[in-house]
Design a protein around this motif. Structure first.
Motif, PDB file in Angstrom:
ATOM      1  N   LEU A   1     -17.833  40.503   5.679  1.00  0.00           N
ATOM      2  CA  LEU A   1     -16.822  40.302   6.715  1.00  0.00           C
ATOM      3  C   LEU A   1     -16.053  38.997   6.481  1.00  0.00           C
ATOM      4  CD1 LEU A   1     -15.615  41.309   9.386  1.00  0.00           C
ATOM      5  CD2 LEU A   1     -17.388  40.020  10.583  1.00  0.00           C
ATOM      6  N   GLN A   2     -16.769  37.955   6.133  1.00  0.00           N
ATOM      7  CA  GLN A   2     -16.128  36.665   5.884  1.00  0.00           C
ATOM      8  C   GLN A   2     -15.206  36.737   4.667  1.00  0.00           C
ATOM      9  OE1 GLN A   2     -18.768  33.459   4.719  1.00  0.00           O
ATOM     10  NE2 GLN A   2     -17.499  31.944   5.750  1.00  0.00           N
ATOM     11  N   ARG A   3     -15.690  37.375   3.599  1.00  0.00           N
ATOM     12  CA  ARG A   3     -14.890  37.487   2.380  1.00  0.00           C
ATOM     13  C   ARG A   3     -13.634  38.322   2.626  1.00  0.00           C
ATOM     14  NH1 ARG A   3     -18.262  40.061  -0.206  1.00  0.00           N
ATOM     15  NH2 ARG A   3     -17.313  42.139  -0.042  1.00  0.00           N
ATOM     16  N   THR A   4     -13.796  39.459   3.309  1.00  0.00           N
ATOM     17  CA  THR A   4     -12.662  40.340   3.574  1.00  0.00           C
ATOM     18  C   THR A   4     -11.640  39.669   4.483  1.00  0.00           C
ATOM     19  OG1 THR A   4     -14.149  42.249   3.385  1.00  0.00           O
ATOM     20  CG2 THR A   4     -11.991  42.634   4.379  1.00  0.00           C
ATOM     21  N   SER A   5     -12.120  38.937   5.484  1.00  0.00           N
ATOM     22  CA  SER A   5     -11.223  38.234   6.392  1.00  0.00           C
ATOM     23  C   SER A   5     -10.401  37.199   5.633  1.00  0.00           C
ATOM     24  CB  SER A   5     -12.035  37.551   7.497  1.00  0.00           C
ATOM     25  OG  SER A   5     -11.190  36.800   8.340  1.00  0.00           O
ATOM     26  N   ARG A   6     -11.047  36.503   4.712  1.00  0.00           N
ATOM     27  CA  ARG A   6     -10.334  35.490   3.926  1.00  0.00           C
ATOM     28  C   ARG A   6      -9.262  36.138   3.036  1.00  0.00           C
ATOM     29  NH1 ARG A   6     -14.501  33.288   2.256  1.00  0.00           N
ATOM     30  NH2 ARG A   6     -14.740  34.366   0.261  1.00  0.00           N
ATOM     31  N   GLU A   7      -9.608  37.274   2.445  1.00  0.00           N
ATOM     32  CA  GLU A   7      -8.654  37.964   1.575  1.00  0.00           C
ATOM     33  C   GLU A   7      -7.492  38.549   2.378  1.00  0.00           C
ATOM     34  OE1 GLU A   7     -10.965  40.841  -0.485  1.00  0.00           O
ATOM     35  OE2 GLU A   7     -11.910  39.396  -1.835  1.00  0.00           O
ATOM     36  N   MET A   8      -7.788  39.072   3.566  1.00  0.00           N
ATOM     37  CA  MET A   8      -6.727  39.638   4.394  1.00  0.00           C
ATOM     38  C   MET A   8      -5.760  38.566   4.879  1.00  0.00           C
ATOM     39  SD  MET A   8      -8.322  42.706   6.731  1.00  0.00           S
ATOM     40  CE  MET A   8      -9.586  41.693   7.507  1.00  0.00           C
ATOM     41  N   ASN A   9      -6.279  37.390   5.210  1.00  0.00           N
ATOM     42  CA  ASN A   9      -5.424  36.311   5.703  1.00  0.00           C
ATOM     43  C   ASN A   9      -4.573  35.698   4.599  1.00  0.00           C
ATOM     44  OD1 ASN A   9      -6.329  36.523   8.367  1.00  0.00           O
ATOM     45  ND2 ASN A   9      -8.056  35.149   8.003  1.00  0.00           N
ATOM     46  N   ALA A  10      -4.881  36.049   3.345  1.00  0.00           N
ATOM     47  CA  ALA A  10      -4.128  35.497   2.221  1.00  0.00           C
ATOM     48  C   ALA A  10      -2.936  36.362   1.835  1.00  0.00           C
ATOM     49  CB  ALA A  10      -5.036  35.313   1.015  1.00  0.00           C
ATOM     50  N   THR A  11      -2.728  37.477   2.557  1.00  0.00           N
ATOM     51  CA  THR A  11      -1.619  38.376   2.227  1.00  0.00           C
ATOM     52  C   THR A  11      -0.947  38.878   3.496  1.00  0.00           C
ATOM     53  OG1 THR A  11      -1.005  40.445   1.106  1.00  0.00           O
ATOM     54  CG2 THR A  11      -3.158  40.376   2.161  1.00  0.00           C
ATOM     55  N   LEU A  12       0.328  39.236   3.369  1.00  0.00           N
ATOM     56  CA  LEU A  12       1.079  39.838   4.473  1.00  0.00           C
ATOM     57  C   LEU A  12       1.517  41.253   4.128  1.00  0.00           C
ATOM     58  CD1 LEU A  12       3.232  36.751   5.535  1.00  0.00           C
ATOM     59  CD2 LEU A  12       1.320  37.762   6.792  1.00  0.00           C
TER      60      LEU A  12
ATOM     61  N   ARG B   1       0.935  44.881   4.287  1.00  0.00           N
ATOM     62  CA  ARG B   1       0.161  45.761   5.170  1.00  0.00           C
ATOM     63  C   ARG B   1      -0.707  46.749   4.406  1.00  0.00           C
ATOM     64  NH1 ARG B   1       3.347  50.466   7.872  1.00  0.00           N
ATOM     65  NH2 ARG B   1       3.143  51.049   5.685  1.00  0.00           N
ATOM     66  N   ASP B   2      -0.145  47.405   3.393  1.00  0.00           N
ATOM     67  CA  ASP B   2      -0.906  48.398   2.637  1.00  0.00           C
ATOM     68  C   ASP B   2      -2.082  47.761   1.909  1.00  0.00           C
ATOM     69  OD1 ASP B   2       0.873  50.284   3.517  1.00  0.00           O
ATOM     70  OD2 ASP B   2       2.084  50.291   1.701  1.00  0.00           O
ATOM     71  N   HIS B   3      -1.878  46.554   1.393  1.00  0.00           N
ATOM     72  CA  HIS B   3      -2.961  45.847   0.711  1.00  0.00           C
ATOM     73  C   HIS B   3      -4.061  45.472   1.693  1.00  0.00           C
ATOM     74  CE1 HIS B   3      -5.021  43.559  -2.286  1.00  0.00           C
ATOM     75  NE2 HIS B   3      -4.804  42.397  -1.694  1.00  0.00           N
ATOM     76  N   ILE B   4      -3.674  45.083   2.902  1.00  0.00           N
ATOM     77  CA  ILE B   4      -4.648  44.754   3.939  1.00  0.00           C
ATOM     78  C   ILE B   4      -5.525  45.956   4.262  1.00  0.00           C
ATOM     79  CG2 ILE B   4      -4.885  44.180   6.389  1.00  0.00           C
ATOM     80  CD1 ILE B   4      -2.384  42.413   6.082  1.00  0.00           C
TER      81      ILE B   4
ATOM     82  N   ASN C   1     -11.366  56.687   5.095  1.00  0.00           N
ATOM     83  CA  ASN C   1      -9.922  56.446   5.120  1.00  0.00           C
ATOM     84  C   ASN C   1      -9.557  55.512   6.263  1.00  0.00           C
ATOM     85  OD1 ASN C   1      -9.112  58.169   7.607  1.00  0.00           O
ATOM     86  ND2 ASN C   1     -10.300  59.611   6.351  1.00  0.00           N
ATOM     87  N   VAL C   2      -8.329  55.015   6.195  1.00  0.00           N
ATOM     88  CA  VAL C   2      -7.781  54.160   7.252  1.00  0.00           C
ATOM     89  C   VAL C   2      -6.442  54.746   7.674  1.00  0.00           C
ATOM     90  CG1 VAL C   2      -6.960  51.875   7.899  1.00  0.00           C
ATOM     91  CG2 VAL C   2      -8.911  52.102   6.365  1.00  0.00           C
TER      92      VAL C   2
ATOM     93  N   ALA D   1      -4.840  40.586  11.011  1.00  0.00           N
ATOM     94  CA  ALA D   1      -4.041  40.615   9.780  1.00  0.00           C
ATOM     95  C   ALA D   1      -2.840  41.534   9.921  1.00  0.00           C
ATOM     96  CB  ALA D   1      -4.916  41.051   8.605  1.00  0.00           C
ATOM     97  N   ILE D   2      -3.040  42.697  10.546  1.00  0.00           N
ATOM     98  CA  ILE D   2      -1.931  43.633  10.756  1.00  0.00           C
ATOM     99  C   ILE D   2      -0.888  43.022  11.677  1.00  0.00           C
ATOM    100  CG2 ILE D   2      -1.315  45.846  11.812  1.00  0.00           C
ATOM    101  CD1 ILE D   2      -4.040  46.897  10.850  1.00  0.00           C
ATOM    102  N   GLY D   3      -1.342  42.305  12.714  1.00  0.00           N
ATOM    103  CA  GLY D   3      -0.411  41.640  13.617  1.00  0.00           C
ATOM    104  C   GLY D   3       0.411  40.578  12.903  1.00  0.00           C
TER     105      GLY D   3
END
Length: 241
Positions: free
Chosen positions: A41-52, A54-57, A75-76, A189-191
């Motif tokens: 969770l910590q790793r994914t949160s850090r990676e998500m906050n490093a990009t804007l 949406r599809d990559h998130i 799926n998402v 991240a989506i927001g």
């Protein structure tokens, strides 16, 4: 008889020791799983906050969810901001025609499914055995267990994380808790990505408005001078273009 009584006494103590060791091993395994979930969770949160992007998130969310829970497929889905329609944006473990069926089911609200239940209710669903469910759990016929968690943004369901497994009872409440925490991070991240897109659109609109004002100013200068009508109309046509 004394030897027998003594051995029975030892056997009882051995049974207690074996049970304690088994419980300790079980608790240790659960603790390791929990630590792995928190680390993921910590790793994914850090990676998500490093990009804007949406599809990559969404792809990061799906990869982390599948790796951590050991799901066989998932799926998402995300809600379109304008139309309000949900669509499939990230998937793993599905064939192309299966993903097409998933999209078709989303467009058909009369088709009762776990996914639509979660979208309508805003509550997560944990299915231990798909064969015991009367509604559709997954388009893959070999699916036995399922976990679906909504993604909330500004108080409404804007997305869905769906995990599936070919074995029954593959997911538990710890997996549900982890997925809910992952969904919360995904919502942030989506927001951020959504606000970034709005800022870009606002900048484009502002730049367009500025260009229009520049064109009007140029036309105003032309109208104040002694120029031919044809030249003035040409300036107007150029400004419009």
């Amino acid at each position: 008889e004394d030897d027998l009584a003594f051995m029975e006494h030892l056997a009882k103590h051995a049974a207690i020791a074996i049970e304690n060791a088994r419980l300790y091993e079980h608790v240790d395994e659960r603790l390791q799983e929990r630590v792995s979930q928190l680390t993921a969770l910590q790793r994914t949160s850090r990676e998500m906050n490093a990009t804007l992007d949406r599809d990559h998130i969404l792809q990061l969310v799906l990869d982390s969810a599948i790796d951590t829970t050991r799901a066989t497929h998932g799926n998402v889905m995300l809600k379109d901001w304008d139309s309000g329609q949900f669509s499939l944006l990230a998937a793993s473990g599905y064939l192309a025609d299966e993903m097409t069926i998933i999209e078709e089911n989303l467009l058909d609200p009369s088709r009762e499914s776990i996914v639509l239940q979660v979208i309508d209710s805003g509550r997560a669903r944990l299915v231990e055995d798909a064969r015991q469910e009367s509604c559709l759990v997954c388009v893959r016929l070999d699916t036995r267990s399922a976990l679906s968690v909504p993604i909330f943004y500004t108080g409404t369901t804007v997305g869905l994380i769906n995990l599936r497994h070919t074995e029954a009872g593959a997911f538990d409440m710890d997996d549900l808790t982890f997925l809910q925490a992952l969904a919360d991070q995904a919502a942030i991240a989506i927001g951020n990505a959504r606000r970034f897109e709005e800022q870009i659109q606002s900048n484009i609109a502002l730049r367009k408005y500025t260009d229009q004002l520049d064109g009007l100013l140029e036309i105003s200068r032309t109208l104040r001078t002694d120029v031919l009508l044809a030249d003035t109309l040409e300036e107007i046509a150029y400004a419009i273009q």
